[in-house]
Every structure is written in C-alpha cells, then in structure tokens.
Motif scaffolding. Sequence first.
Motif, short mmCIF file in Angstrom:
data_model
loop_
_atom_site.label_atom_id
_atom_site.label_comp_id
_atom_site.label_asym_id
_atom_site.label_seq_id
_atom_site.Cartn_x
_atom_site.Cartn_y
_atom_site.Cartn_z
N ILE A 29 0.85 -1.20 0.00
CA ILE A 29 0.00 0.00 0.00
C ILE A 29 0.88 1.25 0.00
O ILE A 29 0.66 2.18 -0.78
N ASP A 30 1.89 1.25 0.85
CA ASP A 30 2.79 2.41 0.92
C ASP A 30 3.49 2.64 -0.42
O ASP A 30 3.71 3.79 -0.83
N LEU A 31 3.83 1.58 -1.12
CA LEU A 31 4.46 1.71 -2.43
C LEU A 31 3.50 2.38 -3.42
O LEU A 31 3.90 3.29 -4.15
N LEU A 32 2.25 1.96 -3.42
CA LEU A 32 1.26 2.58 -4.31
C LEU A 32 1.04 4.05 -3.97
O LEU A 32 0.87 4.89 -4.85
N VAL A 33 1.07 4.37 -2.68
CA VAL A 33 0.95 5.77 -2.25
C VAL A 33 2.16 6.55 -2.74
O VAL A 33 2.04 7.63 -3.32
N LYS A 34 3.35 5.98 -2.54
CA LYS A 34 4.58 6.65 -2.95
C LYS A 34 4.62 6.89 -4.46
O LYS A 34 5.12 7.91 -4.92
N GLY A 36 2.10 7.48 -6.26
CA GLY A 36 1.07 8.45 -6.63
C GLY A 36 -0.27 7.87 -7.05
O GLY A 36 -1.15 8.60 -7.52
N PHE A 37 -0.46 6.57 -6.89
CA PHE A 37 -1.75 5.98 -7.23
C PHE A 37 -2.84 6.39 -6.24
O PHE A 37 -4.01 6.48 -6.60
N TYR A 38 -2.45 6.64 -4.99
CA TYR A 38 -3.37 7.05 -3.93
C TYR A 38 -2.71 8.17 -3.14
O TYR A 38 -1.48 8.23 -3.04
N SER A 39 -3.53 9.03 -2.55
CA SER A 39 -2.96 10.16 -1.80
C SER A 39 -2.40 9.74 -0.45
O SER A 39 -1.48 10.37 0.06
N ASN A 40 -2.95 8.68 0.14
CA ASN A 40 -2.47 8.18 1.43
C ASN A 40 -3.05 6.78 1.67
O ASN A 40 -3.83 6.28 0.85
N ARG A 41 -2.68 6.17 2.77
CA ARG A 41 -3.18 4.83 3.09
C ARG A 41 -4.70 4.79 3.18
O ARG A 41 -5.35 3.87 2.69
N SER A 42 -5.27 5.79 3.83
CA SER A 42 -6.72 5.82 4.01
C SER A 42 -7.44 5.88 2.66
O SER A 42 -8.48 5.24 2.48
N ASP A 43 -6.90 6.65 1.74
CA ASP A 43 -7.49 6.75 0.40
C ASP A 43 -7.51 5.37 -0.26
O ASP A 43 -8.51 4.96 -0.84
#
Length: 138
Positions: A29-34, A36-43
């Motif tokens: 999840i953190d990789l996807l956030v990093k 730019g696929f998601y703005s943060n974990r909650s997203d």
Amino acid sequence: MGDVRQLRDKQPDSEKITINLGFVDLGRIDLLVKEGFYSNRSDFIRTAIRRQLDTHGEAVEKSIERHTMELGLRDYGRTELEQLRANGEVLHVKVVGLARIASDVSPDLARATIGSITVLGALQAPADIKKALADRIK
C-alpha cells in the motif's frame, strides 16, 4: 458581544475504524501511495472497500430489502416519537448507515416509543438515551 452565538458541535460524517494488516500488505500500500496511485493509506483503503461494496451491491440491496431496513441517514426527533406515542405505536429502528436520535428526545419518551434498535453503521444519540435503551440496542 450580544451578537455572539454558540455554534453546534459538528457531527462526524464518518466512523473511524482500526484494522490490522500484515507488513507486506502495508508495504505494498505504501508503495502505491509513494508512486502516486493514492494520496495516502486511508485513500487506498476507502477505495478498496468501495470496490468490494460495489462488487456485492446486489447482495447488500437484497439483504436490506429482506430485513426491511432503511439505507442512509435516519433522524428520529421528539415530534415523530410523540406522534407514535399518541397513536400507541412502537418503533423498531432498523438502519444501514447512520441513525440519530435528537437531543430533544427524553429518555422516557424513547423508552415508551422505541422497541428495538438495529443499526449496521453508527448510532448517534445522547448518552442518557443510549443508557435508557441499552437493553433494546442490538
């Protein structure tokens, strides 16, 4: 100073939950956030939950219908409950979403008119109302 008015407390429009994830899933999840696929974990988590709910949408709708539940936000106030009491009726609250009992409802009125409460989601009510109905909340 005569124009100063107290603002009502803002009611939350969501409920906070806690989940446990394995380190590998969390890292992914953190990789996807990093990236730019998601703005943060909650997203990411909200998006994943919505997709699952969409996938099971038909089953949810059928279940709501089968259990004769209301979907969304449902408010219960003093006027409505007084009318029920005057008609000798008992209310069985069945909500998927958010059920709110207004602060102008007394514990006695709530006990006289609410036979049971089933809420899948969240129930917002004054503490004295929740205490008075504790044996009726499922």
